[in-house]
Scaffold this active site. Structure first.
Site, PDB file in Angstrom:
ATOM      1  N   HIS A  61     -13.239 -22.304  93.397  1.00  0.00           N
ATOM      2  CA  HIS A  61     -12.475 -23.514  93.779  1.00  0.00           C
ATOM      3  C   HIS A  61     -12.429 -24.521  92.637  1.00  0.00           C
ATOM      4  O   HIS A  61     -12.318 -25.725  92.870  1.00  0.00           O
ATOM      5  CB  HIS A  61     -13.073 -24.210  95.013  1.00  0.00           C
ATOM      6  CG  HIS A  61     -13.386 -23.282  96.133  1.00  0.00           C
ATOM      7  ND1 HIS A  61     -12.482 -22.985  97.137  1.00  0.00           N
ATOM      8  CD2 HIS A  61     -14.495 -22.552  96.394  1.00  0.00           C
ATOM      9  CE1 HIS A  61     -13.034 -22.123  97.976  1.00  0.00           C
ATOM     10  NE2 HIS A  61     -14.254 -21.835  97.559  1.00  0.00           N
TER      11      HIS A  61
ATOM     12  N   SER B  11      -0.047 -34.167  67.833  1.00  0.00           N
ATOM     13  CA  SER B  11       1.008 -34.938  68.477  1.00  0.00           C
ATOM     14  C   SER B  11       1.681 -35.789  67.418  1.00  0.00           C
ATOM     15  O   SER B  11       1.039 -36.257  66.476  1.00  0.00           O
ATOM     16  CB  SER B  11       0.394 -35.820  69.562  1.00  0.00           C
ATOM     17  OG  SER B  11       1.233 -36.924  69.808  1.00  0.00           O
TER      18      SER B  11
ATOM     19  N   LYS C 211      -4.779 -36.229  69.183  1.00  0.00           N
ATOM     20  CA  LYS C 211      -4.515 -35.061  70.029  1.00  0.00           C
ATOM     21  C   LYS C 211      -4.395 -33.743  69.285  1.00  0.00           C
ATOM     22  O   LYS C 211      -3.944 -33.682  68.163  1.00  0.00           O
ATOM     23  CB  LYS C 211      -3.241 -35.290  70.852  1.00  0.00           C
ATOM     24  CG  LYS C 211      -3.474 -36.311  71.952  1.00  0.00           C
ATOM     25  CD  LYS C 211      -2.322 -36.352  72.903  1.00  0.00           C
ATOM     26  CE  LYS C 211      -2.341 -35.164  73.833  1.00  0.00           C
ATOM     27  NZ  LYS C 211      -1.123 -35.121  74.638  1.00  0.00           N
TER      28      LYS C 211
ATOM     29  N   GLU D 122      -0.078 -22.796  76.289  1.00  0.00           N
ATOM     30  CA  GLU D 122       0.894 -23.295  77.268  1.00  0.00           C
ATOM     31  C   GLU D 122       2.142 -22.427  77.297  1.00  0.00           C
ATOM     32  O   GLU D 122       2.717 -22.161  78.355  1.00  0.00           O
ATOM     33  CB  GLU D 122       1.273 -24.745  76.943  1.00  0.00           C
ATOM     34  CG  GLU D 122       0.138 -25.713  77.198  1.00  0.00           C
ATOM     35  CD  GLU D 122       0.492 -27.124  76.748  1.00  0.00           C
ATOM     36  OE1 GLU D 122       0.508 -28.018  77.595  1.00  0.00           O
ATOM     37  OE2 GLU D 122       0.754 -27.320  75.553  1.00  0.00           O
TER      38      GLU D 122
END
Ligand code: ARG
Length: 466
Positions: free
Chosen positions: A162, A283, A289, A296
């Site tokens: 979970h 970024s 970042k 992705e």
């Protein structure tokens, strides 16, 4: 009003010249089936050799045909071949060029054959080759995981259910779960190759032929185990394409789950891994970042691969036997799924090989959230003979006490624990430390480093032979 103007008004835009242009555009597959040129030529050479050996065409004609086809192969490979949409598909483009090159003998190649068995054999050859490529790529990914597993057989991390920390496991054990998953993908590829290893060539349009052809010979020449037994099935079957797409979709789903974990693990909040610069980007506006773009994209591309499976299933579901032009829609899905999957496997193998594992962050997280609560309960059962349900209850009280004192379970004092159950002894601390918890799970397939190492050894041998 001139004729030209009238047709412009009727059809407009791209199809200004009327129905012929529309038909050519909807009918042609050359823009994508040119990818099958090598298979088409291979199939035609094998067919011509068989025609000559069975005396259906002369040896002299066969020689001309083979020579012409080899010339075409070179022309396509060096880029001088002119593909024509008017000639619809790869089969007719090659045949028309053959006729330019060798004249009337070219017309004998299509004896005892149809484009229906021709396209089926071409695509099968292509998909079979692709399956071998996928198998190799999967072996590379599995080997990458085996190496990481070996390195981290004893590195503790939280195991999740979970998405909540459940029990400590090792990172090596987690890597080996992926070895199992990708090995099933590998066995699916092998199974699919086994089933598609039959040649449809010689089924002709659908009913077979009255010429004395030898389908066993062409099957063998093209590297198939045997010819398909039913001529109707030979031209109507696209199971091999569907099975490829299905195995690709399942494999992509595994890659996507892995991508999702990599994305989560590489967040600063988790900090379990650091991706190499090769597989992440900065970024343009936020200098702190480091984005896991490759992961992705693997996650995103999974939708596309699965879409191709669903797409072809929908094309095939309405097809009466045997061939129908709908089946021309099989190729783009297969080609795109193949190209996408190859890229996903390459990117993921690179990420797994290059990522830096932060063992300290994993260990810290493994110790938080009272992850060894089950170990405490098991100890109460084993040592004090408590029924598990009661042990679960006692453990619950210990967790509540730890929360009240804002410490982790293993930081409670012996007195604290004895206030809950006076039978508890110093020995309890041997299971409360995460490292010991992990070490104790020696059941077959469990997370104990000793078990994980056994599995690594077994898989290394298997993969070397696969
Ligand atoms: N371009 C066709 C395809 O991709 C080849 C077979 C055409 N057969 C026919 N009878 N029109 O399926």
């Amino acid at each position: 009003m001139s004729d030209k103007k009238a047709s412009n008004q009727m059809w407009g835009g791209r199809f200004a010249s009327g129905p012929a242009a529309i038909m050519e555009a909807i009918n042609a597959s050359i823009s994508f089936d040119r990818k099958l040129y090598a298979q088409d030529i291979r199939g035609s050479i094998a067919h011509s050799e068989m025609l000559a050996q069975t005396g259906i065409i002369s040896a002299a004609d066969q020689e001309k045909i083979a020579h012409g086809l080899n010339t075409i192969l070179k022309e396509i490979e060096v880029g001088t071949f002119e593909f024509s949409t008017r000639l619809e598909d790869i089969h007719m483009n090659v045949e028309a060029r053959l006729s330019d090159l060798i004249g009337s003998a070219a017309g004998r190649l299509h004896t005892a054959r149809s484009r229906n068995d021709q396209v089926a054999v071409d695509l099968r050859l292509w998909v079979k080759d692709e399956c071998f490529r996928v198998a190799e790529a999967l072996k590379g990914l599995i080997s990458a995981f085996l190496e990481r597993a070996e390195e981290h057989a004893a590195t503790v991390m939280p195991g999740f259910t979970h998405m909540q920390a459940a029990q400590p496991v090792t990172f090596g054990h987690h890597c080996m779960a992926y070895v199992e998953m990708f090995s099933r993908d590998l066995s699916r590829v092998r199974d699919a190759i086994e089933r598609m290893d039959e040649s449809p060539l010689g089924a002709a349009a659908l009913a077979g032929t009255s010429f004395p052809i030898d389908r066993h010979q062409t099957a063998k020449a093209l590297g198939f185990r045997e010819p398909m037994r039913n001529s109707l099935d030979s031209v109507s079957d696209r199971d091999f394409a569907l099975e490829f797409l299905a195995l690709a979709a399942i494999c992509a789903t595994h890659l996507s789950r892995l991508a999702e974990e990599i994305i989560i693990w590489s967040t600063p909040q988790f900090g379990f891994i650091r991706l190499s610069d090769s597989f992440s980007t900065g970024s343009s506006i936020m200098p702190q970042k480091k984005n896991p773009d490759a992961a992705e994209l693997v996650r995103g591309k999974t939708g596309r691969v699965t879409g191709h499976l669903v797409g072809l299933l929908m094309v095939m579901k309405g097809m009466p036997l045997t061939y129908g032009k709908d089946m021309q829609e099989d190729k783009e899905s297969v080609f795109d799924a193949a190209e996408t999957l190859d890229l996903m496997l390459a990117a993921m193998t690179g990420m797994v090989r290059d990522m830096t594992v932060n063992a300290a962050a994993m260990k810290k997280a493994a110790g938080s959230g009272h992850a060894t609560a089950t170990d405490l309960a098991d100890w109460l059962v084993r040592t004090l003979g408590l029924p598990f349900r009661e042990a679960h209850h006692v453990t619950g009280r210990a967790v509540a006490l730890a929360e009240e004192k804002k410490v982790s379970l293993e930081k409670l004092s012996l007195e604290d624990l004895q206030s809950i159950n006076p039978g508890i002894t110093q020995d309890i601390f041997s299971v409360l430390a995460v490292q010991n918890s992990v070490k104790s799970r020696t059941s077959f397939g469990g997370t104990a480093p000793s078990e994980v190492r056994k599995q690594i050894r077994t898989w290394k041998k298997r993969i070397a032979k696969a």
